[in-house]
Design a protein around this motif. Structure first.
Motif, PDB file in Angstrom:
ATOM      1  N   ASP A 107       5.843  -5.989   0.835  1.00 23.64           N
ATOM      2  CA  ASP A 107       4.840  -5.185   1.536  1.00 23.64           C
ATOM      3  C   ASP A 107       5.410  -4.625   2.840  1.00 23.64           C
ATOM      4  O   ASP A 107       5.089  -3.492   3.231  1.00 23.64           O
ATOM      5  CB  ASP A 107       3.606  -6.035   1.833  1.00 23.64           C
ATOM      6  N   VAL A 149      -0.285 -11.777   7.744  1.00 25.84           N
ATOM      7  CA  VAL A 149      -0.301 -10.312   7.681  1.00 25.84           C
ATOM      8  C   VAL A 149      -1.729  -9.799   7.519  1.00 25.84           C
ATOM      9  O   VAL A 149      -2.148  -8.839   8.172  1.00 25.84           O
ATOM     10  CB  VAL A 149       0.579  -9.805   6.516  1.00 25.84           C
ATOM     11  N   ALA A 150      -2.524 -10.468   6.678  1.00 26.50           N
ATOM     12  CA  ALA A 150      -3.889  -9.997   6.398  1.00 26.50           C
ATOM     13  C   ALA A 150      -4.773 -10.058   7.635  1.00 26.50           C
ATOM     14  O   ALA A 150      -5.583  -9.148   7.871  1.00 26.50           O
ATOM     15  CB  ALA A 150      -4.498 -10.832   5.278  1.00 26.50           C
ATOM     16  N   TYR A 151      -4.625 -11.101   8.436  1.00 26.99           N
ATOM     17  CA  TYR A 151      -5.540 -11.287   9.553  1.00 26.99           C
ATOM     18  C   TYR A 151      -5.043 -10.670  10.861  1.00 26.99           C
ATOM     19  O   TYR A 151      -5.832 -10.455  11.781  1.00 26.99           O
ATOM     20  CB  TYR A 151      -5.823 -12.781   9.748  1.00 26.99           C
ATOM     21  N   THR A 152      -3.758 -10.381  10.971  1.00 25.54           N
ATOM     22  CA  THR A 152      -3.251  -9.702  12.168  1.00 25.54           C
ATOM     23  C   THR A 152      -3.017  -8.222  11.930  1.00 25.54           C
ATOM     24  O   THR A 152      -2.831  -7.468  12.884  1.00 25.54           O
ATOM     25  CB  THR A 152      -1.928 -10.339  12.641  1.00 25.54           C
ATOM     26  N   GLU A 153      -3.028  -7.813  10.633  1.00 24.93           N
ATOM     27  CA  GLU A 153      -2.758  -6.422  10.250  1.00 24.93           C
ATOM     28  C   GLU A 153      -1.437  -5.934  10.839  1.00 24.93           C
ATOM     29  O   GLU A 153      -1.284  -4.781  11.219  1.00 24.93           O
ATOM     30  CB  GLU A 153      -3.907  -5.506  10.673  1.00 24.93           C
ATOM     31  N   SER A 154      -0.490  -6.851  10.911  1.00 22.40           N
ATOM     32  CA  SER A 154       0.837  -6.551  11.440  1.00 22.40           C
ATOM     33  C   SER A 154       1.828  -7.531  10.828  1.00 22.40           C
ATOM     34  O   SER A 154       1.451  -8.635  10.406  1.00 22.40           O
ATOM     35  CB  SER A 154       0.851  -6.679  12.964  1.00 22.40           C
ATOM     36  N   TYR A 155       3.096  -7.129  10.775  1.00 24.62           N
ATOM     37  CA  TYR A 155       4.131  -8.002  10.234  1.00 24.62           C
ATOM     38  C   TYR A 155       4.888  -8.755  11.332  1.00 24.62           C
ATOM     39  O   TYR A 155       5.727  -9.603  11.028  1.00 24.62           O
ATOM     40  CB  TYR A 155       5.120  -7.179   9.402  1.00 24.62           C
ATOM     41  N   ALA A 177       5.712  -0.751   3.785  1.00 21.17           N
ATOM     42  CA  ALA A 177       5.139  -0.222   5.024  1.00 21.17           C
ATOM     43  C   ALA A 177       6.163   0.574   5.830  1.00 21.17           C
ATOM     44  O   ALA A 177       5.787   1.434   6.637  1.00 21.17           O
ATOM     45  CB  ALA A 177       4.589  -1.365   5.880  1.00 21.17           C
ATOM     46  N   THR A 186       1.027 -14.585   3.640  1.00 15.71           N
ATOM     47  CA  THR A 186       0.012 -13.608   3.247  1.00 15.71           C
ATOM     48  C   THR A 186      -1.101 -13.515   4.276  1.00 15.71           C
ATOM     49  O   THR A 186      -1.530 -12.416   4.663  1.00 15.71           O
ATOM     50  CB  THR A 186      -0.587 -13.979   1.876  1.00 15.71           C
ATOM     51  N   TYR A 220       5.811 -11.732   2.169  1.00 16.94           N
ATOM     52  CA  TYR A 220       5.415 -10.449   2.754  1.00 16.94           C
ATOM     53  C   TYR A 220       6.515  -9.397   2.755  1.00 16.94           C
ATOM     54  O   TYR A 220       6.273  -8.242   3.143  1.00 16.94           O
ATOM     55  CB  TYR A 220       4.952 -10.658   4.210  1.00 16.94           C
TER      56      TYR A 220
END
Length: 377
Positions: A218, A340-346, A222, A337, A215
């Motif tokens: 990305d 990040v995709a499911y929490t929409e946060s790093y 961001a 991956t 991640y």
């Protein structure tokens, strides 16, 4: 060594162009790269265990030919299964070259083994620095298939040079154990508690960077960087690691490989924690500190293991702990991956990476206590 780690740990750059070229979702594609890392670590580790009795140049030649045959393979591949097979074979070839070179070259040195290992591992640092932007440039300008062909052809050429040059020193003893004796030795080793804990510690010492690689680009994008800038900043982690790959080896010869390795893990943890701060200036500092930690971790585990275990089984020892790295690698790309995709946060991904590093530090401390003496001892 430039091409061994540089390509498999550039998989974050592969995701978007390969997803578009082969119509595969990024999450599904991360499974392909997990398989590549699995064969890179576990497959090559198993090869290394049994390669202790084989001529180094013969095995390297097989890896060279395999890489050359895979270079044009994407022109004949259209399916998800085909991609999986290509990257599985590529991971096995790259990982086997790494295991052989990393375990054989240090045997040429005794008193300065840490420094010599650091120098040869500069190649890995250069790979982590150069390959991400090179892959990004090749894929964006030449396309997925032609870019893959160009870089894989260069990789095969480099492996051919390694095949011509790499061999065990003539004075070094080489394992002559039969397969039965090797299995017996391996079984006894696996049953010891210190090995089990150290196996977990080394697995996680590889895994934190693999999780970060899933991640990081990305994340940097961001924070306001362009795609090329994010790839360059990610490559800078490998570039900075060159400093600690060289310096860490010299330090290990003075204070001991165990202390130097643990200091590197601690350094990586500090850098990962700093990624939580949104400021660009702190991000740059974090990348620098992570690079220092990465270089030490990637280099110093080999002299550490050579001090604990009999170096006569050189490729077998490194191969076993390559398997440890592969176990963690299998889960890291999808985990990074998906988090990040499911929490929409790093934030969750960064905290997971930090947690992996801290647990690794604890396990290595427990697994090496009483096993290694420092130069002053």
């Amino acid at each position: 060594m430039v091409f061994t780690f540089g390509t498999p740990l550039s998989y974050g750059i592969f995701q978007q162009p390969f997803s578009e070229a082969f119509a595969v979702s990024p999450v599904a594609l991360s499974g392909v790269f997990s398989i590549m890392l699995f064969t890179f670590f576990i497959g090559s580790g198993l090869v290394g265990i049994f390669a202790a009795r084989l001529p180094v140049r013969g095995v390297l030649l097989v890896c060279t030919v395999t890489t050359a045959l895979l270079a044009p393979s994407l022109y004949a591949v259209e399916s998800y299964l085909g991609l999986t097979l290509v990257f599985a074979g590529l991971g096995l070839a790259l990982g086997t070259v790494f295991v052989l070179v990393a375990s054989v070259v240090p045997r040429w040195f005794d008193e300065r083994r840490g420094a010599a290992t650091g120098l040869i591992f500069v190649g890995n640092g250069l790979g982590l620095f150069l390959l991400p932007p090179l892959w990004q440039y090749a894929l964006s300008t030449a396309g997925v298939r032609e870019g893959f062909l160009i870089i894989m052809a260069a990789t095969a050429g480099a492996f051919l040079l390694a095949t011509l040059l790499c061999r065990r020193p003539p004075w070094a003893t080489q394992s002559t154990d039969s397969s039965t004796a090797l299995f017996s030795w391996l079984g006894g080793l696996i049953r010891t508690r210190t090995f089990q804990v150290l196996f977990v510690g080394m697995s996680l010492a590889f895994a934190w960077y693999q999780l970060l690689a899933a991640y990081a680009i990305d994340l940097f994008a961001a924070r306001g960087l362009t795609e090329a800038g994010a790839s360059a900043l990610f490559g800078l982690i490998g570039g900075v690691s060159i400093i600690s790959r060289i310096g860490g080896g010299y330090i290990a010869d003075i204070v001991g490989s165990r202390r130097a390795f643990l200091a590197s893990l601690g350094c990586a943890a500090v850098g990962i924690a700093l990624l939580l701060a949104p400021q660009y200036a702190i991000l740059t500092v974090a990348v620098f500190i992570i690079g220092l930690g990465l270089g030490g971790c990637a280099t110093l585990y080999i002299p550490l293991l050579m001090e604990i275990y009999n170096p006569e089984k050189d490729t077998a020892i490194i191969g076993i702990f390559n398997v440890a790295g592969g176990i963690g690698a299998l889960a890291m790309p999808p985990l990074g991956t998906a988090s990040v995709a499911y929490t929409e946060s790093y934030t969750v991904a960064i905290l997971l990476t930090l947690g992996v590093t801290v647990v690794s530090f604890w396990a290595v401390v427990v697994g090496t206590t009483g096993s290694v003496s420092t130069p002053s001892d």
